[in-house]
Design an enzyme around this catalytic site. Structure first.
Site, mmCIF file in Angstrom:
data_model
loop_
_atom_site.group_PDB
_atom_site.id
_atom_site.type_symbol
_atom_site.label_atom_id
_atom_site.label_comp_id
_atom_site.label_asym_id
_atom_site.label_seq_id
_atom_site.Cartn_x
_atom_site.Cartn_y
_atom_site.Cartn_z
ATOM 1 N N ASP A 156 93.284 42.182 -28.194
ATOM 2 C CA ASP A 156 92.540 43.372 -28.560
ATOM 3 C C ASP A 156 92.713 43.672 -30.057
ATOM 4 O O ASP A 156 93.635 43.149 -30.718
ATOM 5 C CB ASP A 156 93.070 44.549 -27.713
ATOM 6 N N ASP B 238 83.455 48.375 -23.830
ATOM 7 C CA ASP B 238 84.318 49.158 -22.941
ATOM 8 C C ASP B 238 83.493 49.908 -21.905
ATOM 9 O O ASP B 238 84.058 50.562 -21.025
ATOM 10 C CB ASP B 238 85.125 50.180 -23.751
HETATM 11 C C1 DGJ Z 1 90.418 48.773 -25.748
HETATM 12 C C2 DGJ Z 1 89.855 47.750 -24.831
HETATM 13 O O1 DGJ Z 1 88.515 47.528 -25.135
HETATM 14 C C3 DGJ Z 1 90.067 48.163 -23.391
HETATM 15 O O2 DGJ Z 1 89.459 47.257 -22.527
HETATM 16 C C4 DGJ Z 1 91.547 48.274 -23.133
HETATM 17 O O3 DGJ Z 1 92.139 47.006 -23.211
HETATM 18 C C5 DGJ Z 1 92.173 49.222 -24.129
HETATM 19 N N1 DGJ Z 1 91.843 48.910 -25.480
HETATM 20 C C6 DGJ Z 1 93.662 49.226 -23.981
HETATM 21 O O4 DGJ Z 1 94.265 49.985 -24.931
#
Ligand code: DGJ
Length: 734
Positions: A463, A527
């Protein structure tokens, strides 16, 4: 110098040197082997202009009187005087073609060298027209002078054909990445600038020019993509004489790149495709390039394995990590047919929320007294691979790493923040680790490396949750170096752990580009798990990135990011045309809904070979409330084989009383098919909500038989789908 002619998959690129510099005089339809004497293309000289024809150079330059955006900007600094050699005059000194077959796995390549000896600048350009028609172009500038040269920009551009009158690019934000916007081409420059230090949610994955009204499956299109995960610009530049160039460049910070004598800078690659059959032809060129890579994850490339069904636990537990809950989730996942279990954010030292812990890549003993072993053993014992979330480029001030090494935290100042230097504003309470600092880089490498050594981790969800704002190293702008250092981190970890797959996630889909995809195996598109939003996000992401690399999850019944509620079938059909997974507390899925979910997982497993190797079809459906997309096999199907899997998607209520017939393109014209609507099926929990009709169209309940030509030309009457519902159509070759 003789002209160069590269040809592949219906595309030609012709470069002439008649004006003394390299000039792309055609990039577009294949011209066949024989070219006329290119002097016939000499342009007229208009009144009130320079006394020469003006080439649209491979590196457009003011020294040839190009008054559009120049490719190279910079100046020399000598004896304390800056601004020298501000206008170079590049002349072609060498051009050579590498014929098809000489470079394994590649199409036709050429190398062109242009130099200005007086200014002490040489630019070497490499062009490869890959087998599927995708062009890859990059330039390397070398300072051959005896004093430093400050590089402000080196752009990669291509001319578009005279039919191009419209532009299409993509934009977005968190939870709404990659939505299209269109405008007509007019004189002037349309620039899309990304100053996020990462690719950005709003970055234009594809930047295209095309003929009037070009669509998914019609019209001429010239499209580019800049393979870079840092600051960048993409643009279309139309000058007063009517010519249009499209392309892009890395956006360099103030004095960010100063070339000492003998040193070089290489641009990110510009990938470019031409299609005379709309955007689907552009996707074919990109998919063909992805799938020909030796490290591509797929069976199509040989040796790959099917893309496993994923359960990511983020929206099931967030930061509430408890072994017993996670093992219950693993049980439930295994029972559903999940093949990869991914533990998301929250497992490392001090990480109970998003305020602390980043940088401390040690399993938190307080939560995991026996490390991650009990969970990984349980996951493996249930026949699933284990995946782990990391965010290696980031740090919280509330972490042992930040406390021990304040000098590793990036800011605009040369002093560490503990010594009074200013930090960039926090973002999700986090800052960036200065990977340009070799000690910091090594520390992060060692931490992730030792996790991968200690645990059986098959997959990293990597991430990156903030923009690189005011990003400096030792007081000087350093997004460029940081981007390269991050790439090196991926590359070295991959080298040390070749079996581990990596997903590129960045607050959802803020790092989707071919630079990062060269070193990762999947992207997290957004997301947003709301299926309605995902329909658009995935459709436009799929313009460039093939579905096997685009993660799509069945989220909770009511979306956590939009509060919309959708039936399971709509969510599952949306995830089906990607790399399928779930992000949901699947323990709560019981009874008929669980059976339906199991059947969707089985459907994905049955057809993932096709979805992940076939040709993507996106119909141009004139009715605004319906979308139709699908996949057909790359070669003609044998009798009895699946000849196509399509989704009909209703995004809203229709204007007319009923949708009427919809043409289904992309099937083999002379091939007879049997078509059936297979999901949702009568008896499924949500079948009753899917339609509002007193009688379905004649073919819906028992299927129909017709040729590909009939289906493409006459189409089939569609059922009256309720808004935010979808239907899977299966075509079996007869
Ligand atoms: C942002 C990501 O896009 C999510 O899927 C998740 O992993 C969160 N961060 C976790 O902090």
């Amino acid at each position: 110098m003789d002209p160069l002619h590269l040809r592949s998959a219906g595309t030609s690129l012709v470069m002439s040197f008649d004006n003394g510099e390299a000039e792309v005089i055609h990039w577009g339809a294949d011209l066949g082997a024989a070219l006329p004497d290119l002097s016939i293309l000499g342009e007229p000289i208009p009144p009130s202009s320079v006394d020469a024809t003006v080439p649209a150079g491979l590196l457009p330059q003011a020294s040839s009187s190009w008054r559009g955006r120049p490719a190279l900007r910079g100046h020399r600094i000598s004896d304390g005087v800056s601004g020298l050699d501000f206008s170079v005059r590049l002349r072609a000194v060498k051009a050579s073609v590498v014929a098809t077959g000489d470079v394994p796995g590649k199409g036709t390549s050429a190398v062109v060298v242009q130099a200005d000896e007086e200014a002490g600048i040489t630019v070497e350009s490499s062009l490869t027209l890959h087998d599927g028609g995708l062009l890859e172009l990059r330039h390397t500038v070398t300072n051959t002078g005896s004093s430093p040269f400050q590089l402000d920009e080196l752009a990669t551009v291509l001319p578009v054909g005279p039919d191009a009158v419209e532009l299409l690019d993509l934009t977005g934000r968190w939870c709404r990445e990659r939505h299209p916007q269109r405008r007509s081409i007019q004189q002037g420059t349309w620039v899309r600038t990304g100053r996020h230090g990462r690719t950005g949610h709003d970055s234009s994955l594809l930047f295209a020019a095309g003929s009037a009204g070009f669509g998914n499956r019609h019209g001429k299109v010239w499209a580019t993509h800049l393979a870079w995960s840092g600051n960048h610009e993409q643009f279309a530049d139309t000058i007063a004489d009517g010519r249009t160039m499209i392309g892009g460049s890395e956006l360099l910070g103030s004095a960010e790149v100063i070339l000492e004598p003998g040193t070089s800078y290489t641009t990110p690659a510009l990938f470019a495709a031409y299609s005379d059959r709309g955007l689907d032809g552009i996707s074919e060129a990109f998919y063909s390039w992805f799938r020909a890579r030796p490290h591509h994850v797929l069976p199509a490339a040989g040796g790959g394995k099917p893309r496993p069904v994923v359960l990511n636990v983020w929206e099931a537990v967030y930061f509430d990590h408890r072994l017993d809950t996670l093992i219950e989730l693993a049980d439930s996942a295994a029972d559903l047919g999940v093949e990869r279990f991914v533990l998301d954010d929250g497992w490392f030292l001090g990480r109970r929320n998003d305020q602390a812990g980043l940088g401390d890549w040690y399993v938190d003993d307080a939560l995991w007294p026996d490390g991650l072993h009990p969970l990984i053993d349980a996951v493996n014992a249930r026949g699933m691979e284990f995946g782990l979330w990391v965010e290696p480029e980031m740090v919280n001030l509330d972490s042992d790493t930040a406390r021990a090494h304040p000098e590793w935290i990036v800011g605009p100042a040369s002093l560490s923040y503990k010594d009074g230097g200013r930090l960039a504003l926090p973002w999700r309470s986090q800052h960036i680790i200065d990977l340009v600092n070799p000690d910091a880089w090594q520390f992060i490498f060692d931490r992730i490396d030792s996790l991968l050594r200690e645990y059986k981790i098959s997959y990293l969800k990597w991430d990156q949750n903030r923009d690189l704002t005011e990003h400096g190293h030792a007081g000087r702008a350093s997004v460029h170096e940081q981007t390269l250092a991050a790439y090196r981190l991926f590359d070295e970890l991959r080298k040390a752990h070749p079996g581990v797959e990596i997903e590129s996630c960045s607050s959802g889909g803020a790092r989707v580009d071919l630079g990062i995809l060269e070193r990762t195996d999947r992207i997290w598109a957004s997301d947003c798990n709301d299926a309605l939003e995902r329909q658009t996000i995935q459709r436009w992401t799929g313009l460039v990135v093939p579905p096997e690399l685009v993660g799509g999850h069945v989220g909770p019944t009511t979306s956590h990011t939009t509060a919309r509620t959708h039936d399971l079938s709509f969510r599952a059909i949306t995830a089906l045309f990607g790399h399928f997974g779930m992000e949901w507390d699947v323990r709560e899925v019981q009874g008929p809904e669980r059976e339906e979910l199991q059947r969707f997982i089985a459907l994905y497993k049955e057809h993932r070979g096709l979805i992940h190797s076939g040709t993507m079809i996106r119909a141009d459906v004139p009715k605004g409330s319906l979308m139709l997309h699908g996949v057909v096999p790359a070669s003609s199907p044998e009798p009895g084989e699946t000849g196509g899997l399509f989704a009909v998607v209703s995004t809203g209520t229709g204007f007319a009383e009923q949708p009427g017939r919809i043409a289904i393109p992309g099937l083999v014209p002379e091939q007879p098919y049997r078509v059936e609507a297979i999901f949702p099926a009568p008896g499924d929990a949500d079948y009753g909500h899917t339609f509002t009709q007193t009688q379905p169209p004649a073919w819906l309940n028992s299927g129909a038989e017709a040729t590909g030509r009939f289906l493409a030309e006459v189409g089939l009457p569609m059922p009256i789908l309720n808004p935010e519902h979808a239907l899977v159509l299966k075509f079996t070759s007869l």
